[in-house]
Write a protein that holds these residues in place. Structure first.
Motif, PDB file in Angstrom:
ATOM      1  N   GLU A 395      37.340  35.778  47.096  1.00  0.00           N
ATOM      2  CA  GLU A 395      37.914  37.110  46.906  1.00  0.00           C
ATOM      3  C   GLU A 395      37.964  37.858  48.238  1.00  0.00           C
ATOM      4  OE1 GLU A 395      35.621  39.059  43.917  1.00  0.00           O
ATOM      5  OE2 GLU A 395      36.830  38.290  42.253  1.00  0.00           O
ATOM      6  N   GLU A 418      42.927  40.346  42.381  1.00  0.00           N
ATOM      7  CA  GLU A 418      42.596  39.815  41.054  1.00  0.00           C
ATOM      8  C   GLU A 418      43.747  39.001  40.475  1.00  0.00           C
ATOM      9  OE1 GLU A 418      41.171  42.754  38.365  1.00  0.00           O
ATOM     10  OE2 GLU A 418      39.523  43.396  39.666  1.00  0.00           O
ATOM     11  N   THR A 419      44.976  39.461  40.709  1.00  0.00           N
ATOM     12  CA  THR A 419      46.147  38.722  40.221  1.00  0.00           C
ATOM     13  C   THR A 419      46.211  37.336  40.845  1.00  0.00           C
ATOM     14  OG1 THR A 419      47.397  40.773  39.942  1.00  0.00           O
ATOM     15  CG2 THR A 419      48.670  38.733  40.053  1.00  0.00           C
ATOM     16  N   ASP A 422      43.384  35.037  39.518  1.00  0.00           N
ATOM     17  CA  ASP A 422      43.764  34.533  38.188  1.00  0.00           C
ATOM     18  C   ASP A 422      44.795  33.410  38.303  1.00  0.00           C
ATOM     19  OD1 ASP A 422      42.079  36.308  36.955  1.00  0.00           O
ATOM     20  OD2 ASP A 422      43.637  37.808  36.536  1.00  0.00           O
TER      21      ASP A 422
END
Length: 582
Positions: A395, A418-419, A422
């Protein structure tokens, strides 16, 4: 603080609130002290940056991993190589200020540069020797550091090729960074105003241009603190421009008054190994081991082991199997050879003859290495296994890369972390799929759909990366394959036996270490000369990687007079007064 309580020496460094020059013997807790200091600084520094400049990518990853393990997610803490620092904070935001960079550029890695050097030898009709070092360093005025007249012709041809093809080397990254800050001093001032600390690891191998870059920033903010940490005995790049500066020289260059501190105790190796590698210290000092929990430590020497893949492979496999049966994890074993070519052959042998043994080796990584992480980081994540243990690290890697894209291209995208995570977690590629095709297709999604870059920005860089990767695979077609399964195997994480060159193992530590090729032709080789001090420092670094068990080997000299000269046992090893274990 996390883990063991700092020693008195370590605590002095952690708590000192001024400019520091720290010398540290191998295993004295240098990295732990740096991390402890960074953790302490994050408790009081909220807005300004803390830069930790490391010598290798692995060292930068180690800093990031340790910070993550302590739940330190301060976005103002940055770790990376000096080249990454220069690209992210100097060149990328200011490339329009340099004519050679203003129309775009790609970065050549060591493989590319080796091919270019070989090509320049052929064009100039000069015999090429892969072991003959050529100094590609640049002076502050852009002139060449190489002093050999014949080699200077090669250097001139190499840089002509790079400029003509809009390519830049790691040495040019340093030169252009210094040039930008020298001619546009506000660049250095802006960095300095936003910086609280710059910590430089392995300062003994820092090039003059690197010192000048740090100095240019330091002179713009007297309240910014500096810390240089390293070990003069481990200076293994002096023949390629590395400079060991003392306190007086640093004081003058940085306009500071550095406080000198020392880390002396060894928390890594047993005394047998320390007594052995201390034979190679250029500036010898007594080092005492603070480790007493090794059951069967030893130092063994085998004097008749060829470095070809078959013989050395079987030799290494025997010891790896023995270590593993005794409970030593694969990732706590390191195999070290002088040259990348030797490692490549060994890697190929292991993949064929011992596929059950996992390998972690930069040599068998198919993806072209690019210091310009804004492209490489996103692509590499397609083939790594993201899990609970490493998700914070990745991250942060994404966040840093997205911030770099914002600076370079003026679009807001740091909210896409976060996108993207994922997306990476949801990827399910066929193991037999063509990896470079996956990279091309996924790049359109990542850079186009999710981040929002136009194709004319990202496609040229991705195409350059893909073509260079294909070339690397083609050149190493016995070891590397253009399949998803091969890429994933190479990026499966730090769970395999580490294969490393002598220079590449710097900063590492392992419970068991196996070293081969300790002959004059390999250690050292400098255009036919024998630099005894360089040889001693290289051996000092290599042997001090071992914690508990060290096995070293050399090949027997060939019977011909020519090869007796070239392949004699390394002088320092042959004349070492040490009682080896049997």
């Amino acid at each position: 603080m996390n883990g063991k309580i700092p020693t008195h020496q370590q605590r002095e460094i952690i708590e000192y609130d001024g400019d520091l020059l720290v010398t540290a013997v191998p295993g004295s807790g240098k990295t732990k002290t740096v991390i402890d200091k960074v953790e302490s600084l994050t408790k009081t520094i909220d807005e300004k940056n803390i830069f930790v400049i490391t010598y290798t990518y692995r060292a930068a990853d180690e800093v990031a991993d340790r910070l993550s393990s302590r739940n330190i997610e301060n976005t103002n803490v940055w770790s990376g190589t000096i080249h990454s620092f220069c690209l992210e904070f100097i060149i990328n935001p200011n490339s329009s200020l340099v004519d050679d960079l203003s129309k775009g550029y790609d970065i050549v890695d060591e493989d590319d540069l080796t091919s270019i050097i070989r090509s320049c030898h052929e064009k100039l009709n000069i015999s090429y020797n892969p072991y003959d070092k050529i100094n590609l360093s640049l002076e502050t005025d852009g002139s060449y550091s190489e002093i050999n007249a014949s080699k200077r012709k090669i250097v001139e041809a190499v840089y002509h090729h790079l400029i003509q093809n809009r390519l830049i080397s790691f040495d040019q990254i340093l030169y252009y960074s210094y040039k930008i800050m020298s001619t546009h001093q506000y660049v250095a001032r802006n960095i300095a105003n936003g910086t609280e600390w710059i910590i430089v690891d392995e300062y003994q191998d820092t090039k003059e241009l690197q010192y000048q870059i740090i100095g240019a920033i330091a002179l713009k903010a007297s309240d910014m603190k500096l810390m240089f940490v390293g070990d003069p005995n481990q200076a293994i790049y002096t023949s390629l421009g590395g400079v060991i500066k003392n306190k007086e020289q640093l004081d003058t260059l940085m306009n500071r008054n550095f406080c000198v501190k020392h880390l002396t105790g060894c928390f890594r190796s047993n005394q047998r190994i320390i007594d052995f590698y201390n034979n190679f210290a250029c500036e010898r000092e007594e080092i005492q081991s603070n480790i007493a929990n090794y059951v069967n430590p030893y130092v063994k020497y085998c004097s008749d082991i060829q470095v070809d893949a078959g013989v050395f492979g079987a030799f290494v496999k025997h010891y790896i199997d023995c270590f593993h049966e005794e409970g030593v994890g694969y990732s706590d074993i390191c195999v070290i050879l002088p040259r990348n070519a030797q490692l490549l052959g060994l890697s190929s042998w292991f993949l064929k003859e011992a596929p059950h043994i996992p390998i972690d080796s930069p040599t068998i990584t198919p993806l072209k290495k690019m210091d310009d992480g804004v492209w490489n980081n996103f692509v590499r994540l397609l083939f790594v296994s993201i899990n609970y243990n490493n998700i914070f690290y990745y991250e942060r890697l994404l966040r840093t890369s997205l911030r770099e894209i914002e600076l370079r291209f003026g679009i807001i995208c740091t909210d896409k972390v976060e996108t993207l995570i994922d997306h990476y977690l949801s990827n399910r590629f066929d193991s037999n799929a063509v990896a470079t095709e996956v990279i091309e297709n996924e790049s359109n999604k990542i850079f186009g759909e999710y981040i929002g870059l136009s194709v004319d920005i990202y496609v040229p860089h991705i195409n350059f990366l893909i073509e260079a990767t294909k070339k690397k695979i083609q050149n190493n077609n016995k070891t590397l394959f253009d399949t998803v399964s091969c890429f994933k195997q190479c990026y499966r994480g730090k769970n395999g036996v580490v294969f490393s060159t002598m220079h590449g193992c710097k900063g590492e530590e392992y419970r068991c270490v196996i070293v081969g090729g300790l002959n004059e032709y390999y250690v050292p080789y400098d255009g036919g000369t024998r630099n005894r001090e360089e040889s001693k420092r290289l051996l000092y670094v290599v042997m001090s990687r071992a914690k508990e068990r060290l096995i070293i080997s050399s090949r027997s000299p060939d019977p011909s007079p020519k090869y007796n000269r070239d392949y004699a046992v390394n002088y320092e090893i042959a004349n070492c007064n040490f009682d080896f274990d049997v």
